[in-house]
Design a protein around this motif. Structure first.
Motif, PDB file in Angstrom:
ATOM      1  N   LEU A  34     -18.087 -45.708  25.900  1.00  0.00           N
ATOM      2  CA  LEU A  34     -17.652 -44.373  25.520  1.00  0.00           C
ATOM      3  C   LEU A  34     -17.883 -43.926  24.305  1.00  0.00           C
ATOM      4  O   LEU A  34     -17.181 -44.879  23.474  1.00  0.00           O
ATOM      5  CB  LEU A  34     -17.421 -43.467  26.646  1.00  0.00           C
ATOM      6  CG  LEU A  34     -16.732 -41.957  26.403  1.00  0.00           C
ATOM      7  CD1 LEU A  34     -18.623 -41.656  27.716  1.00  0.00           C
ATOM      8  CD2 LEU A  34     -16.212 -41.353  27.335  1.00  0.00           C
ATOM      9  N   ALA A  35     -18.865 -43.433  23.831  1.00  0.00           N
ATOM     10  CA  ALA A  35     -17.862 -42.228  22.455  1.00  0.00           C
ATOM     11  C   ALA A  35     -17.563 -41.198  22.789  1.00  0.00           C
ATOM     12  O   ALA A  35     -17.905 -40.613  22.699  1.00  0.00           O
ATOM     13  CB  ALA A  35     -19.796 -42.881  21.660  1.00  0.00           C
ATOM     14  N   LEU A  36     -16.640 -40.540  22.025  1.00  0.00           N
ATOM     15  CA  LEU A  36     -16.176 -39.095  22.330  1.00  0.00           C
ATOM     16  C   LEU A  36     -16.912 -38.790  20.991  1.00  0.00           C
ATOM     17  O   LEU A  36     -16.822 -39.311  20.319  1.00  0.00           O
ATOM     18  CB  LEU A  36     -15.105 -39.294  21.427  1.00  0.00           C
ATOM     19  CG  LEU A  36     -13.666 -40.363  21.877  1.00  0.00           C
ATOM     20  CD1 LEU A  36     -12.196 -40.633  21.411  1.00  0.00           C
ATOM     21  CD2 LEU A  36     -13.449 -40.413  23.288  1.00  0.00           C
ATOM     22  N   TYR A  37     -18.195 -37.908  21.939  1.00  0.00           N
ATOM     23  CA  TYR A  37     -18.642 -36.908  20.907  1.00  0.00           C
ATOM     24  C   TYR A  37     -19.270 -35.820  21.814  1.00  0.00           C
ATOM     25  O   TYR A  37     -18.914 -35.840  23.632  1.00  0.00           O
ATOM     26  CB  TYR A  37     -19.631 -37.409  21.205  1.00  0.00           C
ATOM     27  CG  TYR A  37     -20.864 -37.065  20.388  1.00  0.00           C
ATOM     28  CD1 TYR A  37     -21.251 -36.243  19.189  1.00  0.00           C
ATOM     29  CD2 TYR A  37     -21.836 -36.384  21.758  1.00  0.00           C
ATOM     30  CE1 TYR A  37     -21.989 -35.796  18.864  1.00  0.00           C
ATOM     31  CE2 TYR A  37     -23.148 -36.033  21.027  1.00  0.00           C
ATOM     32  CZ  TYR A  37     -23.017 -35.523  19.954  1.00  0.00           C
ATOM     33  OH  TYR A  37     -23.809 -34.993  19.517  1.00  0.00           O
ATOM     34  N   TRP A  38     -19.237 -34.459  21.638  1.00  0.00           N
ATOM     35  CA  TRP A  38     -20.037 -34.023  22.646  1.00  0.00           C
ATOM     36  C   TRP A  38     -20.703 -32.799  21.484  1.00  0.00           C
ATOM     37  O   TRP A  38     -20.488 -32.667  20.482  1.00  0.00           O
ATOM     38  CB  TRP A  38     -18.883 -32.449  23.038  1.00  0.00           C
ATOM     39  CG  TRP A  38     -20.067 -32.313  24.417  1.00  0.00           C
ATOM     40  CD1 TRP A  38     -20.533 -30.122  24.512  1.00  0.00           C
ATOM     41  CD2 TRP A  38     -20.226 -32.157  25.288  1.00  0.00           C
ATOM     42  NE1 TRP A  38     -20.442 -30.200  24.692  1.00  0.00           N
ATOM     43  CE2 TRP A  38     -20.920 -31.033  25.944  1.00  0.00           C
ATOM     44  CE3 TRP A  38     -20.077 -33.020  25.776  1.00  0.00           C
ATOM     45  CZ2 TRP A  38     -21.796 -31.676  27.134  1.00  0.00           C
ATOM     46  CZ3 TRP A  38     -21.371 -34.204  27.350  1.00  0.00           C
ATOM     47  CH2 TRP A  38     -21.570 -32.566  27.962  1.00  0.00           C
ATOM     48  N   ALA A  39     -21.743 -32.992  21.607  1.00  0.00           N
ATOM     49  CA  ALA A  39     -22.901 -32.221  20.935  1.00  0.00           C
ATOM     50  C   ALA A  39     -22.808 -30.926  20.452  1.00  0.00           C
ATOM     51  O   ALA A  39     -22.164 -29.412  20.867  1.00  0.00           O
ATOM     52  CB  ALA A  39     -24.035 -32.018  21.921  1.00  0.00           C
ATOM     53  N   GLY A  40     -22.789 -30.458  19.291  1.00  0.00           N
ATOM     54  CA  GLY A  40     -22.025 -28.592  18.321  1.00  0.00           C
ATOM     55  C   GLY A  40     -20.586 -28.462  18.834  1.00  0.00           C
ATOM     56  O   GLY A  40     -20.424 -27.702  18.263  1.00  0.00           O
ATOM     57  N   LYS A  41     -19.551 -29.490  19.112  1.00  0.00           N
ATOM     58  CA  LYS A  41     -18.767 -29.089  19.744  1.00  0.00           C
ATOM     59  C   LYS A  41     -17.327 -30.380  18.799  1.00  0.00           C
ATOM     60  O   LYS A  41     -17.485 -31.415  19.822  1.00  0.00           O
ATOM     61  CB  LYS A  41     -17.443 -28.757  21.117  1.00  0.00           C
ATOM     62  CG  LYS A  41     -18.516 -27.792  21.329  1.00  0.00           C
ATOM     63  CD  LYS A  41     -17.827 -27.336  23.081  1.00  0.00           C
ATOM     64  CE  LYS A  41     -18.754 -25.544  23.453  1.00  0.00           C
ATOM     65  NZ  LYS A  41     -18.202 -24.502  22.344  1.00  0.00           N
ATOM     66  N   PRO A  42     -17.363 -30.381  17.698  1.00  0.00           N
ATOM     67  CA  PRO A  42     -16.531 -31.520  16.799  1.00  0.00           C
ATOM     68  C   PRO A  42     -14.975 -31.820  17.457  1.00  0.00           C
ATOM     69  O   PRO A  42     -14.698 -32.883  17.292  1.00  0.00           O
ATOM     70  CB  PRO A  42     -17.103 -31.124  15.811  1.00  0.00           C
ATOM     71  CG  PRO A  42     -17.495 -29.420  15.024  1.00  0.00           C
ATOM     72  CD  PRO A  42     -17.968 -29.648  16.944  1.00  0.00           C
ATOM     73  N   ASP A  43     -14.615 -30.041  17.857  1.00  0.00           N
ATOM     74  CA  ASP A  43     -13.595 -30.275  18.662  1.00  0.00           C
ATOM     75  C   ASP A  43     -13.174 -30.920  19.785  1.00  0.00           C
ATOM     76  O   ASP A  43     -11.835 -31.818  19.457  1.00  0.00           O
ATOM     77  CB  ASP A  43     -13.131 -28.278  18.672  1.00  0.00           C
ATOM     78  CG  ASP A  43     -13.617 -28.294  19.432  1.00  0.00           C
ATOM     79  OD1 ASP A  43     -14.829 -27.852  19.308  1.00  0.00           O
ATOM     80  OD2 ASP A  43     -13.178 -27.092  20.563  1.00  0.00           O
ATOM     81  N   VAL A  44     -14.057 -30.858  20.343  1.00  0.00           N
ATOM     82  CA  VAL A  44     -14.069 -31.830  21.208  1.00  0.00           C
ATOM     83  C   VAL A  44     -13.544 -33.487  20.850  1.00  0.00           C
ATOM     84  O   VAL A  44     -12.252 -34.173  21.378  1.00  0.00           O
ATOM     85  CB  VAL A  44     -15.133 -32.333  22.794  1.00  0.00           C
ATOM     86  CG1 VAL A  44     -15.489 -32.523  23.161  1.00  0.00           C
ATOM     87  CG2 VAL A  44     -15.588 -30.508  22.469  1.00  0.00           C
ATOM     88  N   PRO A  45     -15.082 -34.319  20.345  1.00  0.00           N
ATOM     89  CA  PRO A  45     -13.876 -35.639  19.742  1.00  0.00           C
ATOM     90  C   PRO A  45     -13.137 -35.923  19.292  1.00  0.00           C
ATOM     91  O   PRO A  45     -12.279 -36.834  19.653  1.00  0.00           O
ATOM     92  CB  PRO A  45     -15.117 -36.413  19.143  1.00  0.00           C
ATOM     93  CG  PRO A  45     -15.881 -35.108  18.624  1.00  0.00           C
ATOM     94  CD  PRO A  45     -15.325 -33.261  20.122  1.00  0.00           C
ATOM     95  N   GLN A  46     -12.457 -34.309  18.551  1.00  0.00           N
ATOM     96  CA  GLN A  46     -11.502 -34.695  18.018  1.00  0.00           C
ATOM     97  C   GLN A  46      -9.882 -34.040  18.565  1.00  0.00           C
ATOM     98  O   GLN A  46      -8.977 -35.156  18.339  1.00  0.00           O
ATOM     99  CB  GLN A  46     -11.276 -33.703  16.852  1.00  0.00           C
ATOM    100  CG  GLN A  46     -12.133 -33.902  15.868  1.00  0.00           C
ATOM    101  CD  GLN A  46     -12.367 -32.175  14.443  1.00  0.00           C
ATOM    102  OE1 GLN A  46     -12.109 -31.109  15.601  1.00  0.00           O
ATOM    103  NE2 GLN A  46     -12.626 -32.889  13.364  1.00  0.00           N
ATOM    104  N   LYS A  47      -9.758 -34.099  19.536  1.00  0.00           N
ATOM    105  CA  LYS A  47      -9.032 -33.237  20.847  1.00  0.00           C
ATOM    106  C   LYS A  47      -8.997 -35.037  20.979  1.00  0.00           C
ATOM    107  O   LYS A  47      -7.699 -35.253  21.810  1.00  0.00           O
ATOM    108  CB  LYS A  47      -9.558 -32.281  21.688  1.00  0.00           C
ATOM    109  CG  LYS A  47      -9.012 -31.002  20.939  1.00  0.00           C
ATOM    110  CD  LYS A  47      -9.404 -30.241  21.507  1.00  0.00           C
ATOM    111  CE  LYS A  47      -9.813 -28.734  21.154  1.00  0.00           C
ATOM    112  NZ  LYS A  47     -10.502 -27.918  22.606  1.00  0.00           N
TER     113      LYS A  47
END
Length: 540
Positions: free
Chosen positions: A445-458
């Motif tokens: 899995l890559a940590l990522y959510w389209a349009g929401k960079p705060d998701v992978p950062q958290k």
């Protein structure tokens, strides 16, 4: 006991087969004598070669996953030729969401078939129904070309020996370099695909992405003035739950009793612990009764949704998404799924709690189970092993490639729209793309959510926080015939008792007798088989 999806899927297979055929799942193809720990340890696992073309914004480690703040602007076209051989390929799998439109009404599926160069015919069932469907197909001998085998399937060695292709010559050591995206799956995950002294499948890796902790609705806590919650012990964790409960308004802190979290606070093992060659089960740990007492206290205080003991996992997800519950015990995969299913609008935000020690200090989080499933190929398939491995390799192309973008998001304009370089799924996209391709093969899995960079950062931040403290299941990669046949039923007995105890229907003191019964009914035999397997692999 944490009911992981693999435990859940493995759960009724033997019983289902008995119901369907009147015989155990693998009568007549019992585990081959060659499935010894020494023979399996002697297998040269595939050489791990990390794909280096795509640089993450948040670099991972061998434990922490890579994170990306946006999708790369010019995705790499990583595979030049269609992997298929022009003939239809059949596949059987579970899928986590609703059954999507059939191929003749599904433009994503039609485009997939063009890109594969073979028509992919998928027989799919919901998570709840897959175990029965799998057992029926095995019992009837009607196997697809590609088979999704849950890791807890009883007596896998006998099943794969009699029904599936031996892939060792294609995958062992440097031979895997022909399939660069399968080579991009770390070596650890291949251990779960070795049986009878051979490699019988391709792993669908989980590990860190399946690691579960307390997920919480950041927006709901913020509305109560709670920012960056970080309980330092069980009492503060319990107080936070009380603060987030308003039963008269149909709002509860928790979707279910967070027994796994409490056990991590107390340092209880992740399924099996090994020390000096000796194995100890989580059930035997001296803190189990303390954990049950704490769980019972939470139920008695009314901080758990009262329907928690009756409803399925899908209901819990709806409570969390709908704001009926503020906390859920689940994984990084589920974290992303919550954003996918979000019905609360733009304010919706999820985060994860670290686990403290019960009386202070740091808790011991459990590493997620290594595999979602093993993908095996039927011996009776008319396709070559090379063709089926090429298809699996195509499915494992990682984040940042054009193949990944298509596989996960579909076709621009219909299945997603671009927001900058980020593919944002449309409703049609969410419905049409959910056909279970990730269970043929997948990259980590890559940590990522389209349009929401705060998701992978958290996600990256909490993974970095817990990585060094993760506790692993010591039995992974070792085979116990007793565990294969009996673990699911024995675990269910203990989980059922746990439910009775935390609801106050049975005393905590009943645990001790149940644990002794677990030991005499198979637990001690599992232990000795794991100890023997470990001893047999010493130095290998």
């Amino acid at each position: 006991m944490p009911v992981s999806r693999r435990t859940f899927l493995g759960g009724g297979l033997a019983a289902a087969a008995v119901a369907v055929t009147g015989t155990p799942l693998l009568a007549g193809c019992a585990s081959d004598k060659k499935n010894t720990a020494a023979a399996n340890a002697a297998v040269k696992l595939p050489t791990y070669t990390k794909y280096g073309q795509i640089k993450p914004d948040l670099p991972g480690t061998d434990v922490v996953l890579d994170g990306f703040l946006k999708y790369p602007a010019n995705p790499v076209k990583a595979i030049a030729d269609a992997p298929g051989d022009g003939k239809p390929i059949t596949f059987m799998t579970n899928i986590p969401g609703a059954i999507p439109p059939a191929a003749d009404k599904n433009q994503f599926w039609q485009e997939l078939n063009k890109r594969l160069g073979s028509e992919l015919q998928i027989s799919m069932a919901s998570n709840d129904e897959y175990k029965d469907k799998f057992a029926t197909r095995i019992a009837g001998g009607d196997l697809p070309d590609i088979l999704n085998i849950p890791p807890d399937t009883p007596q896998i060695p006998g099943l794969v020996k009699s029904k599936c292709m031996d892939l060792t010559e294609h995958l062992s050591g440097d031979a895997i370099s022909k399939y660069p995206f399968l080579a991009n799956i770390p070596t650890e995950f291949w251990k779960g695909c070795v049986f009878n002294g051979a490699i019988y499948g391709v792993p669908v890796p989980r590990g860190m992405s399946r690691t579960s902790l307390a997920l919480y609705r950041e927006d709901l806590l913020a509305a109560k003035g709670i920012k960056d919650p970080a309980p330092k012990n069980f009492q503060e964790f319990f107080d936070l739950a009380k603060e987030m409960t308003a039963a008269k308004q149909n709002k509860w802190a928790w979707t279910r009793v967070p027994m796994s979290t409490i056990r991590m606070m107390l340092g209880i093992p992740n399924v099996w612990k090994e020390e000096g060659g000796k194995f100890t089960s989580m059930y035997e740990h001296e803190a189990q009764e303390q954990a049950l007492e704490a769980g019972r206290k939470m139920v008695a205080a009314g901080v758990i949704n009262p329907d928690a003991f009756n409803d399925k996992a899908s209901a819990r997800k709806q409570w969390f998404n709908g704001g009926i519950a503020a906390f859920d015990y689940d994984s990084f995969v589920a974290w992303n799924q919550y954003y996918n299913d979000n019905s609360a609008g733009d304010a919706f935000a999820v985060n994860m709690l670290d686990v403290p020690g019960f009386d202070g200090g740091e808790g011991k989080p459990w590493m997620g189970s290594a595999l979602n499933n093993v993908t095996a190929f039927s011996k009776s398939s008319t396709h070559s092993a090379e063709t089926l491995l090429k298809v699996a390799n195509w499915m494992a192309a990682p984040f940042g490639t054009e193949e990944y973008l298509f596989r996960k998001y579909g076709v621009a304009g219909r299945h997603y729209t671009l927001q900058g370089t980020d593919p944002v799924p449309t409703k049609v996209g969410t419905v049409e793309t959910g056909i279970g391709l990730q269970y043929i093969s997948d990259s980590t899995l890559a940590l990522y959510w389209a349009g929401k960079p705060d998701v992978p950062q958290k996600q990256h931040a909490i993974q970095e926080k817990v990585a060094k403290r993760l506790v692993y299941d010591a039995s992974y990669g070792l085979y116990s015939d007793t565990a294969s046949k009996k673990q699911t039923q024995l675990a269910k007995t203990m989980t059922d008792l746990e439910g009775q105890i935390v609801q106050g229907k049975k005393p905590v003191s009943d645990w001790k007798a149940a644990m002794q019964n677990w030991k005499s009914s198979g637990g001690d035999k599992m232990r000795s088989e794991f100890e023997q397997a470990l001893s047999d692999t010493a130095g290998k």
